[in-house]
Design an enzyme around this catalytic site. Structure first.
Site, PDB file in Angstrom:
ATOM      1  N   ASN A  48       0.729  -1.294  -0.190  1.00 60.04           N
ATOM      2  CA  ASN A  48      -0.082  -0.131   0.023  1.00 60.04           C
ATOM      3  C   ASN A  48       0.921   1.467  -0.082  1.00 60.04           C
ATOM      4  O   ASN A  48       0.572   2.161  -0.923  1.00 60.04           O
ATOM      5  CB  ASN A  48      -0.854  -0.113   1.237  1.00 60.04           C
ATOM      6  CG  ASN A  48      -2.007  -0.917   1.066  1.00 60.04           C
ATOM      7  OD1 ASN A  48      -2.372  -1.295   0.070  1.00 60.04           O
ATOM      8  ND2 ASN A  48      -2.843  -1.012   2.229  1.00 60.04           N
ATOM      9  N   ARG A 371     -10.882  -4.919 -13.819  1.00 65.69           N
ATOM     10  CA  ARG A 371      -9.745  -5.560 -13.363  1.00 65.69           C
ATOM     11  C   ARG A 371     -10.195  -7.166 -13.376  1.00 65.69           C
ATOM     12  O   ARG A 371     -11.175  -7.626 -12.774  1.00 65.69           O
ATOM     13  CB  ARG A 371      -9.259  -5.245 -11.705  1.00 65.69           C
ATOM     14  CG  ARG A 371      -8.753  -3.950 -11.795  1.00 65.69           C
ATOM     15  CD  ARG A 371      -8.215  -3.615 -10.313  1.00 65.69           C
ATOM     16  NE  ARG A 371      -7.972  -2.309 -10.003  1.00 65.69           N
ATOM     17  CZ  ARG A 371      -7.140  -1.512 -10.481  1.00 65.69           C
ATOM     18  NH1 ARG A 371      -5.925  -2.000 -11.132  1.00 65.69           N
ATOM     19  NH2 ARG A 371      -7.084  -0.264  -9.827  1.00 65.69           N
ATOM     20  N   HIS A 431     -15.412   2.610 -15.259  1.00 66.09           N
ATOM     21  CA  HIS A 431     -15.359   1.751 -13.833  1.00 66.09           C
ATOM     22  C   HIS A 431     -16.601   1.044 -13.258  1.00 66.09           C
ATOM     23  O   HIS A 431     -16.571   0.323 -12.325  1.00 66.09           O
ATOM     24  CB  HIS A 431     -14.923   2.787 -12.607  1.00 66.09           C
ATOM     25  CG  HIS A 431     -14.751   1.996 -11.293  1.00 66.09           C
ATOM     26  ND1 HIS A 431     -15.332   2.277  -9.946  1.00 66.09           N
ATOM     27  CD2 HIS A 431     -13.404   1.562 -11.099  1.00 66.09           C
ATOM     28  CE1 HIS A 431     -14.861   1.701  -9.157  1.00 66.09           C
ATOM     29  NE2 HIS A 431     -13.531   1.128  -9.581  1.00 66.09           N
ATOM     30  N   HIS A 588     -15.696  -3.958   0.166  1.00 63.89           N
ATOM     31  CA  HIS A 588     -15.435  -3.283  -1.078  1.00 63.89           C
ATOM     32  C   HIS A 588     -16.980  -2.759  -1.727  1.00 63.89           C
ATOM     33  O   HIS A 588     -16.815  -2.127  -2.576  1.00 63.89           O
ATOM     34  CB  HIS A 588     -14.626  -3.968  -2.097  1.00 63.89           C
ATOM     35  CG  HIS A 588     -14.480  -3.588  -3.542  1.00 63.89           C
ATOM     36  ND1 HIS A 588     -15.094  -3.834  -4.620  1.00 63.89           N
ATOM     37  CD2 HIS A 588     -13.288  -2.612  -3.929  1.00 63.89           C
ATOM     38  CE1 HIS A 588     -14.417  -3.070  -5.445  1.00 63.89           C
ATOM     39  NE2 HIS A 588     -13.478  -2.359  -5.099  1.00 63.89           N
TER      40      HIS A 588
END
Length: 709
Positions: A48, A371, A431, A588
């Site tokens: 990160n 992704r 997205h 998420h």
């Protein structure tokens, strides 16, 4: 100034992110996680930090370089932000070293897993190291001596290196050796029992004299640099976007240095040379009292001999597995289906694409991909669909940061197979998570959709909490068709029936929904907002939440990562609480609830409340209208809000503290959701219908009581 706009009402975005990474790091102290999972948390904090410096700090340095002095919502200039980032990161790195040295290494030793240094080796082990070096390491490495005739080399981003000061002909000279990333960094030392390991760089340091002949080595030490990877891409001027992004990936390796990590006790002469050549300030230096880049621990975690020290793989419940209908289209036609990953399986989505690829009635498949996994079953199914003469349109987002290379490879494969591949809109990342299947049925053309909060990635679906909806609602299908036409034909969708998209109308929709609660509160009606997301940064959204709170709206936020909103400001955010949950799974999902005078509105979205999501990305917001599913999501939110073990509460000063458990039942939200999935698995597989005990929970890799070492 409007009281809602004051600088003191906002938390700096970058400092909030460091607080988030601090919460991740603190999980490595939680002894309820299996030992290797605690190692995973400390490895995640390292990864990160790499991305944070490459992107966020890199961008700040660019602003400082061009003299940009505009303040952020919290009132800080780029220079002030950088200074505070460096101070906070230094504390975080110090904690990271302490946790590793004082806790994790000791715990590993109890499992007979030992990190050795050269001083710990006996003669037999030293002979083994010597032999290993000449057989495996020596042929690969390239020493570089920097003298008057040689310029300083370009040190690769995130590479591990050894800097040296050598004496040759009574002159001091700098040299550097890259620790080869193509070799295993963890070297196993033969021993009678347990796992004794030594780091690759320690072996290399022991044998440096073999690289520089008769020269005298005066000092040596490991260093690592992080480079600016926030490279701006001129899409308007790029004739071929795919080629332009391939080129930008190459450039990323050579951006300006933004951070220098050195091993503790690094020689001052080596440091001075690195500072000068890399143009790094003392503030950007970090002295590390552990091996550099602790993400190497992921290699140890994946050692199959020690699976007992990891969580057992989750056993997700598949709600479609026990339905009598073999045809997934018949199942979806009967009712909308909600899937909550990872507790519920991702398989229905993969199977939907697979069945669509084979079904002679399916005419077209359209999907967005942001992704995907390295061996994606969805990509394979889409290619199979083309081979079966389906019309397949796939939007592959090439600008998904750090996944560009993977997405370029998939895009090429899909194009070669005959898919119609599009790369999105200029200046916008796509997205949204959207799948549309067009099928010819006896009553005419019918559309099936999947909309979700997370990526079409079968691997991350096992470790990220996300929510997806399968539906044959004709309004959803019609809106989805218009959105895909926008993406491929650059048309502006008109009169969307159910869905909202950014940057077209998503911001306006959120502001309208917040405003409605505010108006209701002002006239004395009950008003409430509950929102769960990854981050809240957008200034306009925050100001409107402050207005709502001031009017009396009860606002409960579940924000995993960055939160620039300050709760509990007198007369501004008295009615706002914020919690963050960090646990085994990455939270998420994005869920938005509005009381709406009792006619409750629930939405799911791919978007956070961030400027980029609302203004610079194609995002999707979709309503949940099925009563049964609405109740399921409301129950989900209630469980999150009752979490007393995994949740931490945001304080007014930007720090986080544990939930006060007095008078409350111990509850871990992730544990609770998993228990529900186990109960459903047991119930539908005709096993004994018993309550899942805490003992079984532990057998699955969880514990209820939270201990801290």
């Amino acid at each position: 100034m409007n009281k809602f706009k004051r600088h003191e009402n906002f938390i700096n975005r970058e400092l909030s992110w460091i607080e988030f990474n601090k919460r991740v790091l603190e999980e490595c102290r939680n002894t309820n996680h299996p030992l290797f999972e605690r190692l995973r948390f400390i490895a995640i904090t390292s990864s990160n930090l790499d991305e944070f410096f490459m992107v966020r700090v890199g961008s700040l340095l660019d602003q400082i370089k061009v003299g940009f002095t505009k303040t952020d919502p919290s009132g800080m200039t780029p220079k002030q932000q950088l200074s505070e980032i460096c101070k906070s990161t230094a504390k975080l790195v110090n904690s990271q070293c302490n946790y590793f040295n004082r806790s994790l290494k000791i715990a590993l030793g109890r499992e007979n897993i030992n990190f050795l240094t050269i001083k710990d080796l006996n003669r037999e082990q030293l002979d083994y190291i010597h032999d290993y070096y000449y057989k495996n390491i020596f042929p690969v490495i390239t020493p570089m001596l920097i003298d008057r005739s040689t310029s300083f080399p370009l040190i690769l981003n995130k590479s591990l290196n050894i800097g040296l000061i050598i004496e040759e002909n009574d002159e001091k000279t700098f040299a550097t050796v890259e620790v080869p990333s193509v070799l295993d960094r963890i070297i196993k030392i033969p021993s009678d029992s347990g796992l004794n390991i030594i780091m690759l760089e320690d072996i290399l340091k022991l044998n440096l004299s073999s690289l520089f002949g008769t020269s005298k080595i005066l000092a040596s030490g490991c260093y690592r640099i992080t480079r600016n990877a926030d490279l701006t891409l001129d899409e308007e001027g790029a004739e071929d976007l795919l080629e332009a992004i391939e080129e930008s990936i190459k450039q990323r390796k050579w951006g300006a240095a933004v951070r220098l990590e050195v091993e503790h006790g690094m020689d001052s002469d080596i440091l001075s040379i690195l500072e000068k050549e890399l143009e790094i300030t003392k503030e950007q230096e970090y002295k590390i009292n552990t091996p550099l880049d602790l993400s190497f621990l992921n290699k140890l975690i994946n050692n199959k001999e020690y699976e007992r020290l990891c969580y057992k793989p989750i056993k997700p419940y598949n709600p479609l597995k026990y339905i009598d209908d073999e045809d997934i289209f018949d199942t979806i036609s009967k009712k909308d289906i909600l899937l909550q990953h990872p507790y519920e399986s991702f398989d229905p989505i993969v199977n939907l694409v697979r069945q669509s690829a084979k079904d002679p009635s399916v005419l077209a498949i359209k999907q967005t991909l942001y992704r995907v996994s390295g061996n994606s079953p969805i990509i394979k199914a889409l290619i199979a669909a083309v081979e079966n003469k389906k019309q397949v349109t796939v939007l592959v987002e090439l600008k998904a940061r750090f996944d560009e290379e993977n997405n370029i490879n998939w895009a090429k494969q899909l194009e070669e197979a005959g898919c119609h591949v599009i790369y999105g809109l200029v200046g916008l990342k796509t997205h949204c998570k959207l799948l549309l299947i067009v099928r010819r049925e006896k009553n005419g053309i019918k559309r099936y959709v999947h909309m979700g909060t997370g990526n079409y990635n079968d691997v991350t679906a096992k470790i990220y909490t996300d929510i997806g909806l399968l539906s044959s609602n004709p309004y959803y299908g019609e809106d989805a068709s218009m959105i895909f036409n926008m993406l491929s034909g650059r048309s502006i969708p008109k009169d969307l029936k159910k869905l909202c998209i950014a940057p077209l109308n998503l911001r306006e929709r959120f502001l309208y929904l917040i405003d409605q609660e505010t108006k209701n509160a002002k006239i004395g009606k009950p008003a409430k907002i509950v929102a769960k997301m990854n981050s809240i940064v957008d200034k306009e959204i925050i100001q409107n939440l402050y207005k709502a709170s001031s009017a009396g709206v009860k606002i409960q936020l579940i924000v995993r990562g960055i939160c620039c909103l300050k709760p509990k400001i007198p007369q501004i955010s008295d009615n706002i609480t914020v919690i963050s949950i960090v646990g085994r799974f990455l939270e998420h999902s994005r869920i938005f609830y509005f009381y709406n005078e009792g006619e409750e509105l629930i939405y799911l979205s791919s978007a956070d409340w961030m400027n980029r999501n609302l203004d610079r990305r194609v995002e999707l917001l979709f309503p949940i209208e099925n009563i049964e599913i609405k109740e399921k999501i409301k129950r989900t939110l209630r469980i999150y809000l009752k979490d007393t073990l995994g949740a931490k509460q945001l304080n007014n000063d930007g720090t986080y503290s544990r939930i006060d458990k007095r008078g409350k039942k111990p509850l871990d939200s992730q544990e609770t959701f998993y228990q529900y999935s186990l109960i459903e698995n047991d119930k539908h597989s005709s096993l004994e219908k018993t309550k899942i005990s805490k003992t079984k929970w532990r057998e699955e890799g969880f514990k209820v009581k939270q201990n801290q070492d």
